[in-house]
Design a protein around this motif. Structure first.
Motif, PDB file in Angstrom:
ATOM      1  N   SER A  60       1.056  -1.105   0.130  1.00 20.41           N
ATOM      2  CA  SER A  60      -0.587   0.063  -0.254  1.00 20.41           C
ATOM      3  C   SER A  60       0.647   0.961  -0.579  1.00 20.41           C
ATOM      4  O   SER A  60       2.122   0.627   0.059  1.00 20.41           O
ATOM      5  CB  SER A  60      -0.714   0.062   0.845  1.00 20.41           C
ATOM      6  N   TYR A  61      -0.069   2.078  -0.177  1.00 23.54           N
ATOM      7  CA  TYR A  61       1.344   3.943  -0.437  1.00 23.54           C
ATOM      8  C   TYR A  61       1.488   4.112   0.612  1.00 23.54           C
ATOM      9  O   TYR A  61       2.766   4.379   1.478  1.00 23.54           O
ATOM     10  CB  TYR A  61       0.421   4.498  -0.839  1.00 23.54           C
ATOM     11  N   SER A 133      -7.022   6.815   7.257  1.00 24.33           N
ATOM     12  CA  SER A 133      -7.348   5.321   6.928  1.00 24.33           C
ATOM     13  C   SER A 133      -8.532   5.374   7.474  1.00 24.33           C
ATOM     14  O   SER A 133      -8.911   5.804   8.326  1.00 24.33           O
ATOM     15  CB  SER A 133      -6.955   4.044   8.085  1.00 24.33           C
TER      16      SER A 133
END
Length: 399
Positions: A60-61, A133
């Motif tokens: 993921s980034y 998130s």
């Protein structure tokens, strides 16, 4: 293969890259220009300061950024320590964060009482990276907060050089970054509401500074003389370049501003030209991938998405939040006053502080306390009148 989301990833990173690190031989400019090429300076990591790159296609980034952050800190350490070791580096980073965020470190120590320092460092890096998130849109905000993450690297360099860190170091450099961004945007020939909003986003992404206003400030008022590190100077120049790049064209006044900033920082003119060329080349190449440049109105897009997500979060905690606000006598008085007249700067600071104190008591709202959480606080404050007795709303309608 390293999994940056699994425990032990730092130890594995050093084992797998033991002979893969770049030796900059004490050359700060070489290190910084290489770091600039990785994208870390701009808040968007595309590669690492390694001889051979790691395959990150399945990451993921946030995972890419975590490894980039660790790699950059270690590169600075190697720049300052000729015969250092991985163990000493991890210990020094841990001591460094113990100085700048002791409360969080105590929490991590309790959480991992038997954990090694490398495990604890993993928790620190998780906390430092703005993941956005669940509650925050990933489309925009991390390009701001992770650009300012390089301030941690500068502070770590200062710590390594001096074996200490002044209490006001982080506050000074962070606030000066925001001032320079604001000044850069204010001299633009063609201004848009999104430029002004960009300043607000930078202001709200700060981690260390209680910063209120940057109106009517001049470049000469910024104490650039306190920056003696070559790397500090280069970064302040790059921050200005980033702010001015958004329309892909430098007007004469903007060029004059950059020249004056470069002169005040005592940087050679060739470094300004190279900085301009490299940021132009980087963003032109990765523009389609960088969230900041991937939307016609990226800031509006961010606020629209964040408003929806944060509103849902507040509604789920409405009863608890309302109870806490009502029990805070001074806060209620200030909120009541705000419905009929403007609050002073000092009163606004009190409102913000007390709302953040309330967020500490509601687990789901601790998102506002994390790095970058300040971006969302205005949304919470705007929503508060809907939680209060009807008299508040009536006053708002009449004001």
């Amino acid at each position: 293969m390293i999994n940056p989301s699994a425990n032990g990833w730092i130890d594995k990173f050093f084992i797998e890259n033991n002979d893969n690190f770049i030796d900059f031989q004490g050359n700060t400019l070489s290190f910084y220009e290489d770091c600039r090429a990785t994208g870390f300076i701009y808040g968007y990591v595309v590669c690492y300061q390694l001889q051979n790159q790691i395959n990150t296609t399945k990451w993921s980034y946030d995972e890419v950024t975590k490894v980039g952050f660790l790699n950059t800190l270690f590169s600075v350490y190697c720049l300052e320590k000729n015969n250092g070791s991985k163990e000493e580096f991890i210990d020094l980073v841990y001591q460094f964060y113990k100085i700048i965020q002791p409360e969080n470190l105590n929490f991590i120590k309790k959480l991992l009482p038997e954990g090694s320092l490398s495990y604890r460092l993993e928790s620190i890096i998780d906390e430092r990276i703005q993941t956005n998130s669940n509650t925050i849109s990933k489309n925009f905000s991390h390009i701001i907060t992770n650009a300012l993450l390089f301030i941690d690297v500068l502070a770590f360099e200062h710590f390594l050089k001096n074996n200490t860190l002044p209490a006001d170091y982080l506050k000074n450099i962070e606030s000066d970054c925001i001032k320079i961004v604001s000044l850069a945007l204010k001299i633009k020939e063609k201004k848009s509401k999104y430029d002004e909003l960009l300043v607000k986003l930078f202001e709200n992404s700060i981690r260390y500074t209680k910063f209120n206003s940057i109106e009517n400030i001049e470049l000469a008022e910024i104490k650039l003389i306190r920056y003696s590190s070559f790397m500090e100077k280069l970064y302040l120049l790059d921050i200005a370049q980033m702010a001015l790049w958004s329309d892909e064209k430098l007007e004469p006044k903007e060029i004059d501003f950059l020249k004056q900033l470069s002169l005040d920082l005592e940087l050679d003119a060739s470094l300004l030209e190279k900085s301009s060329n490299e940021i132009n080349n980087f963003i032109t190449k990765y523009k389609e991938e960088i969230p900041f440049f991937n939307y016609s109105n990226p800031i509006k897009h961010f606020y629209d998405q964040a408003n929806k997500n944060v509103t849902k979060l507040i509604i789920r905690n409405k009863d608890r939040l309302t109870k806490e606000i009502k029990e805070s006598g001074e806060l209620m008085q200030l909120l009541a006053k705000s419905t009929t007249k403007d609050l002073s700067k000092e009163e606004k600071k009190k409102v913000k502080k007390q709302i953040l104190d309330i967020c500490k008591t509601v687990p789901s709202l601790t998102i506002f306390l994390l790095p970058g959480g300040g971006l969302l606080l205005p949304i919470l404050i705007k929503f508060i009148p809907q939680l209060l007795p009807s008299a508040f709303n009536e006053n708002l309608e009449d004001s």
